[in-house]
Write a protein that holds these residues in place. Structure first.
Motif, mmCIF file in Angstrom:
data_model
loop_
_atom_site.group_PDB
_atom_site.id
_atom_site.type_symbol
_atom_site.label_atom_id
_atom_site.label_comp_id
_atom_site.label_asym_id
_atom_site.label_seq_id
_atom_site.Cartn_x
_atom_site.Cartn_y
_atom_site.Cartn_z
ATOM 1 N N LEU A 55 -1.434 -9.069 -0.374
ATOM 2 C CA LEU A 55 -2.674 -8.498 0.142
ATOM 3 C C LEU A 55 -3.882 -9.067 -0.593
ATOM 4 C CD1 LEU A 55 -4.239 -6.538 1.905
ATOM 5 C CD2 LEU A 55 -3.695 -4.723 0.269
ATOM 6 N N VAL A 56 -3.797 -9.158 -1.915
ATOM 7 C CA VAL A 56 -4.896 -9.736 -2.694
ATOM 8 C C VAL A 56 -5.128 -11.195 -2.287
ATOM 9 C CG1 VAL A 56 -5.622 -10.406 -5.021
ATOM 10 C CG2 VAL A 56 -4.550 -8.175 -4.641
ATOM 11 N N PHE A 57 -4.044 -11.919 -2.080
ATOM 12 C CA PHE A 57 -4.128 -13.314 -1.645
ATOM 13 C C PHE A 57 -4.880 -13.417 -0.315
ATOM 14 C CE2 PHE A 57 -2.520 -17.092 0.480
ATOM 15 C CZ PHE A 57 -2.547 -18.046 -0.526
ATOM 16 N N LEU A 102 0.818 -1.221 0.000
ATOM 17 C CA LEU A 102 0.000 0.000 0.000
ATOM 18 C C LEU A 102 0.847 1.264 0.000
ATOM 19 C CD1 LEU A 102 -2.691 -1.098 2.622
ATOM 20 C CD2 LEU A 102 -2.947 -1.066 0.138
ATOM 21 N N THR A 103 2.157 1.123 -0.079
ATOM 22 C CA THR A 103 3.080 2.253 -0.009
ATOM 23 C C THR A 103 3.554 2.632 -1.409
ATOM 24 O OG1 THR A 103 3.833 1.473 2.141
ATOM 25 C CG2 THR A 103 5.208 3.110 1.030
ATOM 26 N N ARG A 104 3.606 3.923 -1.698
ATOM 27 C CA ARG A 104 4.072 4.373 -3.017
ATOM 28 C C ARG A 104 5.513 3.948 -3.271
ATOM 29 N NH1 ARG A 104 0.713 7.897 -5.541
ATOM 30 N NH2 ARG A 104 -0.944 8.810 -4.261
ATOM 31 N N ASN A 105 6.361 4.110 -2.278
ATOM 32 C CA ASN A 105 7.764 3.709 -2.393
ATOM 33 C C ASN A 105 8.208 3.183 -1.036
ATOM 34 O OD1 ASN A 105 10.587 3.513 -2.596
ATOM 35 N ND2 ASN A 105 10.649 5.130 -4.137
ATOM 36 N N TYR A 106 8.342 1.852 -0.937
ATOM 37 C CA TYR A 106 8.636 1.241 0.354
ATOM 38 C C TYR A 106 10.002 1.659 0.881
ATOM 39 C CZ TYR A 106 9.029 -2.341 3.959
ATOM 40 O OH TYR A 106 9.180 -2.990 5.155
ATOM 41 N N GLN A 107 10.955 1.945 -0.015
ATOM 42 C CA GLN A 107 12.283 2.345 0.423
ATOM 43 C C GLN A 107 12.246 3.676 1.159
ATOM 44 O OE1 GLN A 107 14.811 0.285 0.175
ATOM 45 N NE2 GLN A 107 13.519 -1.203 -0.905
ATOM 46 N N ARG A 108 11.346 4.540 0.788
ATOM 47 C CA ARG A 108 11.213 5.852 1.440
ATOM 48 C C ARG A 108 10.319 5.799 2.668
ATOM 49 N NH1 ARG A 108 9.113 9.710 -3.071
ATOM 50 N NH2 ARG A 108 9.049 11.122 -1.279
ATOM 51 N N GLY A 109 9.508 4.747 2.782
ATOM 52 C CA GLY A 109 8.632 4.603 3.936
ATOM 53 C C GLY A 109 7.239 5.109 3.655
ATOM 54 N N ILE A 110 6.274 4.558 4.409
ATOM 55 C CA ILE A 110 4.872 4.889 4.169
ATOM 56 C C ILE A 110 4.541 6.323 4.574
ATOM 57 C CG2 ILE A 110 4.089 4.020 6.409
ATOM 58 C CD1 ILE A 110 1.591 2.955 4.954
ATOM 59 N N LEU A 111 5.216 6.845 5.604
ATOM 60 C CA LEU A 111 4.920 8.206 6.050
ATOM 61 C C LEU A 111 5.418 9.248 5.054
ATOM 62 C CD1 LEU A 111 5.709 7.934 9.878
ATOM 63 C CD2 LEU A 111 3.487 7.842 8.743
ATOM 64 N N GLU A 112 6.569 8.992 4.460
ATOM 65 C CA GLU A 112 7.146 9.968 3.537
ATOM 66 C C GLU A 112 6.553 9.874 2.134
ATOM 67 O OE1 GLU A 112 11.529 11.223 1.717
ATOM 68 O OE2 GLU A 112 11.372 9.837 3.431
ATOM 69 N N SER A 113 6.358 8.656 1.640
ATOM 70 C CA SER A 113 5.901 8.503 0.256
ATOM 71 C C SER A 113 4.383 8.459 0.117
ATOM 72 C CB SER A 113 6.499 7.230 -0.349
ATOM 73 O OG SER A 113 6.037 6.084 0.349
ATOM 74 N N GLY A 114 3.669 8.079 1.181
ATOM 75 C CA GLY A 114 2.214 8.069 1.136
ATOM 76 C C GLY A 114 1.633 6.709 0.776
ATOM 77 N N VAL A 115 0.303 6.636 0.842
ATOM 78 C CA VAL A 115 -0.443 5.394 0.608
ATOM 79 C C VAL A 115 -1.045 5.421 -0.789
ATOM 80 C CG1 VAL A 115 -2.389 3.981 1.398
ATOM 81 C CG2 VAL A 115 -0.951 5.158 3.061
ATOM 82 N N THR A 116 -1.087 4.259 -1.433
ATOM 83 C CA THR A 116 -1.669 4.152 -2.766
ATOM 84 C C THR A 116 -2.274 2.772 -2.972
ATOM 85 O OG1 THR A 116 -1.228 4.320 -5.141
ATOM 86 C CG2 THR A 116 0.517 3.386 -3.766
ATOM 87 N N LEU A 117 -3.266 2.705 -3.849
ATOM 88 C CA LEU A 117 -3.853 1.433 -4.270
ATOM 89 C C LEU A 117 -3.400 1.063 -5.674
ATOM 90 C CD1 LEU A 117 -7.534 1.858 -2.985
ATOM 91 C CD2 LEU A 117 -5.679 0.598 -1.894
ATOM 92 N N ALA A 118 -2.434 1.825 -6.201
ATOM 93 C CA ALA A 118 -1.994 1.598 -7.579
ATOM 94 C C ALA A 118 -1.360 0.230 -7.756
ATOM 95 C CB ALA A 118 -0.997 2.685 -7.985
ATOM 96 N N TRP A 119 -0.620 -0.237 -6.762
ATOM 97 C CA TRP A 119 0.042 -1.535 -6.887
ATOM 98 C C TRP A 119 -0.967 -2.671 -6.910
ATOM 99 C CZ3 TRP A 119 4.262 -0.121 -8.714
ATOM 100 C CH2 TRP A 119 5.024 0.908 -8.162
ATOM 101 N N ILE A 120 -2.063 -2.534 -6.167
ATOM 102 C CA ILE A 120 -3.118 -3.555 -6.213
ATOM 103 C C ILE A 120 -3.753 -3.588 -7.593
ATOM 104 C CG2 ILE A 120 -5.354 -4.239 -5.262
ATOM 105 C CD1 ILE A 120 -4.490 -3.099 -2.605
ATOM 106 N N GLY A 121 -4.004 -2.398 -8.152
ATOM 107 C CA GLY A 121 -4.523 -2.346 -9.515
ATOM 108 C C GLY A 121 -3.583 -2.990 -10.513
ATOM 109 N N ARG A 122 -2.278 -2.795 -10.310
ATOM 110 C CA ARG A 122 -1.293 -3.415 -11.207
ATOM 111 C C ARG A 122 -1.337 -4.933 -11.095
ATOM 112 N NH1 ARG A 122 3.831 -1.565 -12.912
ATOM 113 N NH2 ARG A 122 4.451 -2.892 -14.681
#
Length: 265
Positions: A239-241, A33-53
């Motif tokens: 997560l989908v699993f 759910l993180t835009r960029n896990y290397q940067r962390g969820i607080l800094e990069s923010g939350v997204t559902l784009a990866w689930i859509g992918r």
């Protein structure tokens, strides 16, 4: 009533074990759910784009895996319940030997079983490239769990005595099987169904050799996502699993508990 130190120590141990087991899953879900896990969820923010992918890339894999799990459940019910009934009605050394033979696919590594299936049936027409080839492996692997769970309940309720009572009232075989055998064996059947669906959805070792690029299942797709794509996509796949698996398991567990409660009343 005051609780002693032993209670709090036990509770703390349970919480620690739960955190140890659930913690990695939670971190994996958060990564999906993180835009960029290397940067962390607080800094990069939350997204559902990866689930859509994941849904775009692996939709066929997801539905195929669910379909194979349900087909495996149907096959193990059709095969396993009559086998368990036959073993319960004819106890003895031969029945025990047959029961132990059924458990052999569980004891043998999944890769070895997959190789055996490929050698035996891999050259039969288009069977090797069809999803039913994976279904055959899953049925072979999960059937012992259905038989064992159902057989344990049938032996516990003293099925021969119940059937003899129904026979004395004039009930034929089909009537006895439908009104006596199945209702009394239902807790075991539901417990077996819970294990069959769980094992089929999560089976990886055997499926890794049995699958083709067109018959990829959830665990194989999950491994492929982690190996060849971004960490966030693999975590979103996890997560989908879980979204697919957990409600199904909860529903089966609820059905098993409800059936057990009805029998106690």
């Amino acid at each position: 009533m005051r609780r002693g130190a032993g209670f709090w120590a036990g509770l703390a141990l349970v919480v620690l074990v739960a955190l140890f087991l659930i913690g990695p899953v939670v971190l994996s879900v958060l990564a999906g759910l993180t835009r960029n896990y290397q940067r962390g969820i607080l800094e990069s923010g939350v997204t559902l784009a990866w689930i859509g992918r994941v849904l775009d890339l692996y939709a066929h894999t997801i539905w195929l895996s669910v379909g194979i799990a349900l087909a495996t459940l149907a096959a193990t019910l059709i095969l396993g319940v009559p086998v368990a009934y036959a073993l319960a009605r004819r106890p003895g050394r031969v029945a025990r030997l047959f029961e132990e033979m059924l458990v052999m696919p569980v004891a043998i590594p999944g890769i070895a079983t997959a190789l055996a299936l490929i050698l035996a049936w891999g050259a039969v027409g288009s069977f090797r490239s069809h999803w039913s080839f994976i279904l055959a492996g899953h049925v072979l692997f999960t059937l012992p769990f259905m038989v064992r769970a159902t057989l344990a309940v049938m032996l516990a309720v003293d099925l021969p005595t119940l059937e003899e009572g129904a026979r004395s009232l004039g009930a034929g075989f089909l009537v006895r099987f439908r009104t006596v055998v199945l209702p009394n064996a239902m807790p075991g059947i539901l417990a077996g169904a819970l294990m069959v669906v769980t094992l089929s959805l999560g089976e990886f070792n055997m499926t890794l050799l049995l699958h083709t690029p067109f018959t990829m299942t959830l665990p194989v797709g999950l491994a492929d996502a982690y190996a060849s794509m971004r960490l966030e996509i693999g975590s979103a796949f996890t997560l989908v699993f879980l979204v697919l698996l957990v409600p199904l398991l909860v529903a089966l567990q609820w059905a098993a508990d409800a059936t057990a409660g009805m029998r106690r009343r």
